[in-house]
Write an enzyme that holds these catalytic residues in place. Structure first.
Site, PDB file in Angstrom:
ATOM      1  N   TYR A  24      19.641  12.816  -1.135  1.00 30.33           N
ATOM      2  CA  TYR A  24      18.490  13.715  -1.117  1.00 30.33           C
ATOM      3  C   TYR A  24      17.232  13.130  -1.752  1.00 30.33           C
ATOM      4  O   TYR A  24      16.179  13.766  -1.706  1.00 30.33           O
ATOM      5  CB  TYR A  24      18.846  15.028  -1.827  1.00 30.33           C
ATOM      6  CG  TYR A  24      20.006  15.738  -1.180  1.00 30.33           C
ATOM      7  CD1 TYR A  24      19.870  16.334   0.067  1.00 30.33           C
ATOM      8  CD2 TYR A  24      21.250  15.797  -1.803  1.00 30.33           C
ATOM      9  CE1 TYR A  24      20.939  16.975   0.674  1.00 30.33           C
ATOM     10  CE2 TYR A  24      22.325  16.445  -1.204  1.00 30.33           C
ATOM     11  CZ  TYR A  24      22.162  17.027   0.032  1.00 30.33           C
ATOM     12  OH  TYR A  24      23.220  17.661   0.632  1.00 30.33           O
ATOM     13  N   HIS A 102      15.479  20.066   6.702  1.00 31.20           N
ATOM     14  CA  HIS A 102      16.533  19.480   5.867  1.00 31.20           C
ATOM     15  C   HIS A 102      16.052  18.127   5.374  1.00 31.20           C
ATOM     16  O   HIS A 102      15.510  17.337   6.156  1.00 31.20           O
ATOM     17  CB  HIS A 102      17.836  19.320   6.649  1.00 31.20           C
ATOM     18  CG  HIS A 102      18.401  20.629   7.072  1.00 31.20           C
ATOM     19  ND1 HIS A 102      19.075  21.450   6.202  1.00 31.20           N
ATOM     20  CD2 HIS A 102      18.345  21.282   8.250  1.00 31.20           C
ATOM     21  CE1 HIS A 102      19.425  22.549   6.834  1.00 31.20           C
ATOM     22  NE2 HIS A 102      18.986  22.476   8.082  1.00 31.20           N
TER      23      HIS A 102
END
Length: 151
Positions: A24, A102
């Protein structure tokens, strides 16, 4: 008063920057919110950024977007992407243009992450651009709504 886009982040996104940074990245939720505010202001828009680890809260936020006259929604449903018909239904019910975002490429990850219920209620879905996906989502919403960048 500027028109508003809701930026909604789901479970575990409060841990951005520390949770699996190899997946991430190192940017935090505060970085995401700052990027969204800067991008929106370039179009003369405001953002209302909210995060919750609870599905019902996210549904309430979506309902709030309609109640307050928001012109768009950017949503990263986190893990609820793959499980929540209720979030899909809420997005469909409010009839506000939405973009699913996302940070990672969900299609390049585990098979259980490769299906999205919420994307079907959005006019666009972005994944794999890191936090820049939020900037792209706001720019895409502005374009869909016929709003051009301010000089």
């Amino acid at each position: 008063m500027p028109k508003t886009i809701y930026v909604l982040n789901g479970p575990n996104l409060n841990l951005l920057g520390t949770r699996e940074p190899d997946v991430y990245g190192h940017a935090t939720l505060a970085d995401v919110e700052r990027l969204c505010a800067e991008t929106a202001s370039g179009y003369g828009l405001a953002v209302d950024c909210r995060q919750s680890n609870h599905e019902g809260d996210l549904i309430d936020f979506i309902h709030d977007a309609r109640a307050t006259g928001a012109i768009g929604i950017v949503i990263n449903p986190g893990g609820y992407t793959h499980t929540s018909i209720a979030l899909h239904d809420a997005l469909a019910a409010v009839q506000i243009p939405a973009v699913e975002v996302h940070v990672s490429n969900i299609h390049a990850r585990e098979s259980f992450r490769q299906h999205s219920f919420t994307a079907k209620a959005a006019f666009a879905s972005l994944c794999g651009f890191g936090i820049d996906g939020y900037r792209l989502a706001i720019s895409g919403l502005a374009a869909k709504l016929g709003i051009t960048a301010k000089a």
